[in-house]
Enzyme design. Structure first.
Site, PDB file in Angstrom:
ATOM      1  N   HIS A 178       5.212   5.275   2.604  1.00  0.00           N
ATOM      2  CA  HIS A 178       5.427   6.359   3.575  1.00  0.00           C
ATOM      3  C   HIS A 178       6.341   5.874   4.697  1.00  0.00           C
ATOM      4  O   HIS A 178       7.254   6.579   5.121  1.00  0.00           O
ATOM      5  CB  HIS A 178       4.098   6.827   4.190  1.00  0.00           C
TER       6      HIS A 178
ATOM      7  N   ARG B 136      -1.064   5.115 -14.997  1.00  0.00           N
ATOM      8  CA  ARG B 136      -2.345   4.895 -14.326  1.00  0.00           C
ATOM      9  C   ARG B 136      -3.521   5.076 -15.284  1.00  0.00           C
ATOM     10  O   ARG B 136      -4.512   4.352 -15.216  1.00  0.00           O
ATOM     11  CB  ARG B 136      -2.478   5.863 -13.150  1.00  0.00           C
TER      12      ARG B 136
ATOM     13  N   GLY C 173      -9.026  10.054  -0.443  1.00  0.00           N
ATOM     14  CA  GLY C 173      -7.629  10.474  -0.546  1.00  0.00           C
ATOM     15  C   GLY C 173      -7.281  11.458   0.551  1.00  0.00           C
ATOM     16  O   GLY C 173      -8.074  12.345   0.867  1.00  0.00           O
TER      17      GLY C 173
ATOM     18  N   CYS D 282     -16.104   2.282  22.651  1.00  0.00           N
ATOM     19  CA  CYS D 282     -16.426   3.707  22.496  1.00  0.00           C
ATOM     20  C   CYS D 282     -17.800   3.866  21.843  1.00  0.00           C
ATOM     21  O   CYS D 282     -18.401   2.897  21.375  1.00  0.00           O
ATOM     22  CB  CYS D 282     -15.340   4.416  21.678  1.00  0.00           C
TER      23      CYS D 282
ATOM     24  N   THR E 102       0.801   3.491   2.059  1.00  0.00           N
ATOM     25  CA  THR E 102       1.198   3.686   3.458  1.00  0.00           C
ATOM     26  C   THR E 102       2.549   3.021   3.728  1.00  0.00           C
ATOM     27  O   THR E 102       3.390   3.560   4.463  1.00  0.00           O
ATOM     28  CB  THR E 102       0.124   3.084   4.388  1.00  0.00           C
TER      29      THR E 102
ATOM     30  N   CYS F  98     -13.668   4.086  15.044  1.00  0.00           N
ATOM     31  CA  CYS F  98     -13.397   3.900  16.482  1.00  0.00           C
ATOM     32  C   CYS F  98     -12.446   4.981  16.990  1.00  0.00           C
ATOM     33  O   CYS F  98     -11.480   5.348  16.322  1.00  0.00           O
ATOM     34  CB  CYS F  98     -12.760   2.518  16.665  1.00  0.00           C
TER      35      CYS F  98
ATOM     36  N   CYS G 171     -11.820  -0.754  19.375  1.00  0.00           N
ATOM     37  CA  CYS G 171     -11.799  -0.993  20.832  1.00  0.00           C
ATOM     38  C   CYS G 171     -13.052  -1.704  21.324  1.00  0.00           C
ATOM     39  O   CYS G 171     -13.037  -2.369  22.351  1.00  0.00           O
ATOM     40  CB  CYS G 171     -11.609   0.326  21.588  1.00  0.00           C
TER      41      CYS G 171
ATOM     42  N   CYS H 187     -17.991   2.429  18.312  1.00  0.00           N
ATOM     43  CA  CYS H 187     -18.014   0.965  18.293  1.00  0.00           C
ATOM     44  C   CYS H 187     -19.366   0.417  18.737  1.00  0.00           C
ATOM     45  O   CYS H 187     -19.822  -0.600  18.235  1.00  0.00           O
ATOM     46  CB  CYS H 187     -16.912   0.397  19.188  1.00  0.00           C
TER      47      CYS H 187
ATOM     48  N   CYS I 294       0.859  -1.190   0.000  1.00  0.00           N
ATOM     49  CA  CYS I 294       0.000   0.000   0.000  1.00  0.00           C
ATOM     50  C   CYS I 294       0.890   1.233   0.000  1.00  0.00           C
ATOM     51  O   CYS I 294       2.049   1.189   0.420  1.00  0.00           O
ATOM     52  CB  CYS I 294      -0.862  -0.036   1.253  1.00  0.00           C
TER      53      CYS I 294
ATOM     54  N   ILE J 210      -6.770   2.170  -5.382  1.00  0.00           N
ATOM     55  CA  ILE J 210      -8.148   2.292  -4.877  1.00  0.00           C
ATOM     56  C   ILE J 210      -9.029   2.991  -5.897  1.00  0.00           C
ATOM     57  O   ILE J 210     -10.176   2.604  -6.119  1.00  0.00           O
ATOM     58  CB  ILE J 210      -8.173   3.017  -3.511  1.00  0.00           C
TER      59      ILE J 210
END
Lengths: 350, 350, 350, 350
Positions: free
Chosen positions: A43, A200, A263, A96, A40, A107, A93, A99, A38, A175
């Site tokens: 990064h 792309r 995004g 909360c 991420t 969450c 969790c 959730c 990904c 995505i």
């Protein structure tokens, strides 16, 4: 076992031997078959500002994968050794407000496996039973490894009406590309893919977007207006996270249209709220993760029914030990979705 | 001009010469190209109890058609001579609560052309401008003549979520058959078509329903449960209007599922409300007509995008003067949708 | 401890000493302060057909209560000894489709404390932590004991729009009466309470329904039409579970209106689906339990804000040992909500 | 007749004699009883940038009013001479996509009476029959004259769930103040009013907001978090149109919350989309006008039921000839809603 390890708070990562992780009574140990990369993960690899603020090395990254159950904790009842699985990596969790009202995907105390805890770029990964998603044999392994980003696309596109509607996808990373397929499968009647990167755009064509547009070269606004009776598109799926794409998205959105934003902009964005949202009566939705687990049911049903052809998005397949090479491919802008094989078996393309 | 005329309060109808109708300042005169036959027309023809209570002969029936604008009233601005059009035949009052809150399809004072006023089984028909639907040349003539029942199907299937969902269609008359196509085009992942008539089941197969079931011969409940993980279908589109079909529909609906009812039972139906609706947390929707004009936009977009193959449903094409023969075909149970050509030109199949 | 015990499969129940129940790692032991009586408890007491099919004696009934935490299992983290609590008594499995998509209230494998397991008509009751609802001190004890049926009312009334809408409540048992208060607090502009029992009508008046009508004596249809501009009510909350009430509810519902059904008919009901649902474009909702836990948040917020005056519904307060007397009061039709005090302290009315 | 006339493209306006306007076959001539002043009228008076781009003098401004029908065009059927009426001043085209799908309030070709055509600051005003709203005698005259801005508040507050919810109103001009009343009447459990102007804060207190906060002096974020369990408010009604208010609104909005924006910023606003919308899973709605005519039904029902006390907002009442004095009062920041009496009769306060 072999794993990708972000060992220090600096750029890079290493592939090395680490201990197979232990697991608790309600956990599932999965032998990873395919993991996928990904943005991420890039990064984290590059150690950019976001990574520096969020990641605490050492960490095994990776949050997209499939595999087979290798062992289960003693309280686990819904899967058993040998089952084919993927997982939702956002661990909510459960306590909360969000959730307890069906919104675990936002969450207040979420912990992400592969970001906040060791992830799937390894021969084995540990997942709480609550987050395991058991897969039917009708789901191809390659698709099983990309359910996390496919789920982002499904969540975004199906966050409102899409059947009989026009949609623009701004930004054609994986995505965005998946969103084209999902929109088409769910009755979108015109899909506009908007992307500056030519690699792309080429994949967007393979995904059968009705219009593939380069905002750097074409007058996207006029083209969209021409093909929507001058009204604009019903839906924008914002996948770029760039100021110019977001502004363009709002301009081409029709009055009363839906702007679903996934995004992540890296800095504040100046918007003309009066014209783009208020007078227009627009609805803007922040999209985060996947609905737990409505999106998973929808997504696996669509895949199992053969409604989605995602192959053009998978551009690279490599052994996990070539992780650094994968990072280079991603940075080149030529690769889209890269699959890693931690256990050495590179699947041949179906 | 030639027209089908229900001349007297008795069974039958005649095809004869009548005057071309006059029209007012806000009306449109349409030269009918293709008209199609609905079950309602058969009720009128047979002069059954419903017809006796609603119809005031003499009447020209017919409420499904397409054609070209022949002339317009002096205040008409949105169409002109020669335009290709169809029409919504439910003429809403525009002044009741429902009309003023976007629910004209359930207007308290609705008047239906072809039921309460002269309709489209004629060379010409008069339609108020507000109800004219201008068509793109991308819409095939045959499809243009069946937008009314297709709209019923679109309204029903899209009255809630359908993407990534399973659906059962109970009753495979034309609207049920169209519903199969609409559901598939909009992302339904399993479509169960349930029908006792073998001719209709055969067409349901041609429409590519995933399962075509005969409730007189098969254990539909078990089959549906087997293919939905024991939960039942997400959606039932009730198109039969028969007690047994309705009860079966409720039984196979999952907890929290949606039952969208369009088929009209001719008598009261005894239901187990406790198990079928209340404990189940079901949502039951009465579906009437088409949303004015949201359904029309959705429907024509889907057709224009080539998302719907409706040809198997059109079983018969004949000159309008053969109307009585059409009635016989319909009563035989062998015909599904019958197209009439009032102006003598029988279109060849595209 | 003292408890009401349904000891044998026959009419009646006894109040006797039993052992304080044990509890597991994820359970909470609550010392019951106030418990209240539901019609379901009367079914169990009378040992009617429903009870014979569902209840397995010996059983301690009771599913409406509040109290203070007496002890917690070792894995419990969200409450501690002394906390003031109530509980959702529907224990969902957490693993079925409904549970994983935010619809635990219609779980396929639900288990109800007080019906399928020992309940709250006792000095102590055991509740899984997941189902405990911690209460603010701003919630009066009497109200805290009736959150289960109040939640039914909140779930029903808020299952669609109510602000600026008219509503008819058919059947004024406790849940119907609560619905009057909830509807008024949430912006309903005309509330019609419809009930044959004069004791209940009197309480409906105290709850400030705008119209309190006796269908045995009054022409409810005409009265409702007169006060809704001839259109009918926007919403019906069906709380009676009786054929005549259900049919009347459908008749007075406006085109496009919402029928939310909570009352459980004991036998099948014959409905005119054509006129009452289909042509009318009505939406019928089966209402079961309370949304977990959206309804609980809404409900306790409304109570804490002082938006609901529920006192008229609480007609009887007695020590738990007088349980059989409570059953008689309930059967007389004169009592509405009866509060029991298992630990001997009868609260004085605030 | 006497009218306020914006005669030239420059600051100011004059009150002078003009001809009573003519009217067409589908128009209604109304003798104005009370008209009220909107911020838009001040923009026109001051001749600011917006006014210079939109207004074409000469123009009679004024778009909030009530009065009695003085005469009707020959095709008008729904009102007659003497009827008490107000009107929706957004005249929709009836032919665009939005108009044909129940979204006339965001018509592509809207024309606003009092902005694009002569309005209600006159003894008489002409309104198309379609836009007339007939009033019950139960609606007080003062309220009847402010239905336009009250409708903005109703549209905003009821654009999503409000019962059992917390809401922050950012900006307490008249529409913000009305929103407090509407939220309370419809079941909001905590209302936070946020406003820098002390006159407005004082009225917000009279409207019974639970918390009236001055963001220039108080730590609004902390106060809101303290009173919402650290989660933030469920709903923000943005009525200020100021950058700081909008940013604060997003900060205090809970994850998954609703931001309904009506205030019009005069320049672009820089937003942190990542944190404020996307990660948060927020829903942002642009609110424009009033739903035609759902909002009108809701609003007049709420007023007729006595659910709204709006008197504190009406700060000034004066003859129409004192229009310039009214403009001064508005500019001072001390006045909120100003009522004008074109026909010389100043109503006494009920």
């Amino acid at each position: 076992m072999l794993a990708v390890v972000k060992a220090t708070p600096a750029a890079g990562a290493e592939v090395r031997e680490v201990a197979v992780p232990g697991f608790g009574a309600t956990d599932v140990l999965v032998r990873v078959k395919v993991a996928s990369v990904c943005g991420t993960d890039l990064h984290i690899y590059k150690w950019d500002q976001w990574a520096q603020g969020r990641i605490h090395p050492p960490l095994i990254p990776g949050h997209e994968f499939c595999g087979h159950v290798a062992a289960v904790g003693r309280e686990v009842t819904t899967v058993k050794e040998g089952d084919f699985v993927s997982a939702e990596m956002h661990v909510a969790c459960g306590k909360c407000f969000q959730c307890r009202t069906g919104e675990q995907h936002i969450c207040q105390n979420v912990r992400i496996i592969g970001v906040d805890a060791d992830g799937a770029f390894a021969e084995y990964v540990v997942i709480p039973e609550s987050n395991i998603w058991k897969l039917d044999s009708s789901i191809p392994e390659e698709y099983a490894s990309i359910l996390d980003p496919l789920g982002n696309a499904v969540h975004t596109v199906l966050a409102g009406e899409i059947a009989g509607r026009t949609i623009a996808v701004t930004g054609c990373g994986p995505i965005g590309l998946f969103s084209i397929a999902v929109a088409r499968a769910c009755g979108a009647t015109k899909v506009f893919a908007i992307e500056v990167n030519q690699h792309r755009r080429k994949i967007a064509e393979q995904m059968k977007a009705d219009f593939v547009l380069d905002p750097a070269q074409q007058d996207v606004f006029s083209i969209v207006m021409d093909h929507t009776g001058g009204a604009g598109v019903d839906v924008v799926a914002e996948m770029a996270g760039k100021t110019e794409a977001i502004r363009l998205g709002f301009r081409i959105l029709r009055r009363g249209g839906r702007m679903s934003m996934l995004g992540i902009p890296s800095r504040p964005v100046e918007l003309n709220l009066a014209d783009d949202i208020i007078f227009k009566g627009a609805v803007v939705q922040g999209i985060n993760g996947r609905l737990m687990y409505k999106t998973w049911y929808q997504m696996t049903s669509l895949v199992a029914a053969g409604k989605l052809d995602l192959h053009p998005v998978i551009t690279d397949r490599m052994p996990m030990k070539s992780f650094s090479q994968g990072m280079k491919r991603l940075q080149s802008g030529e690769a889209s979705k890269i699959l890693l094989y931690p256990n050495g078996t590179k699947a041949s393309r179906p």
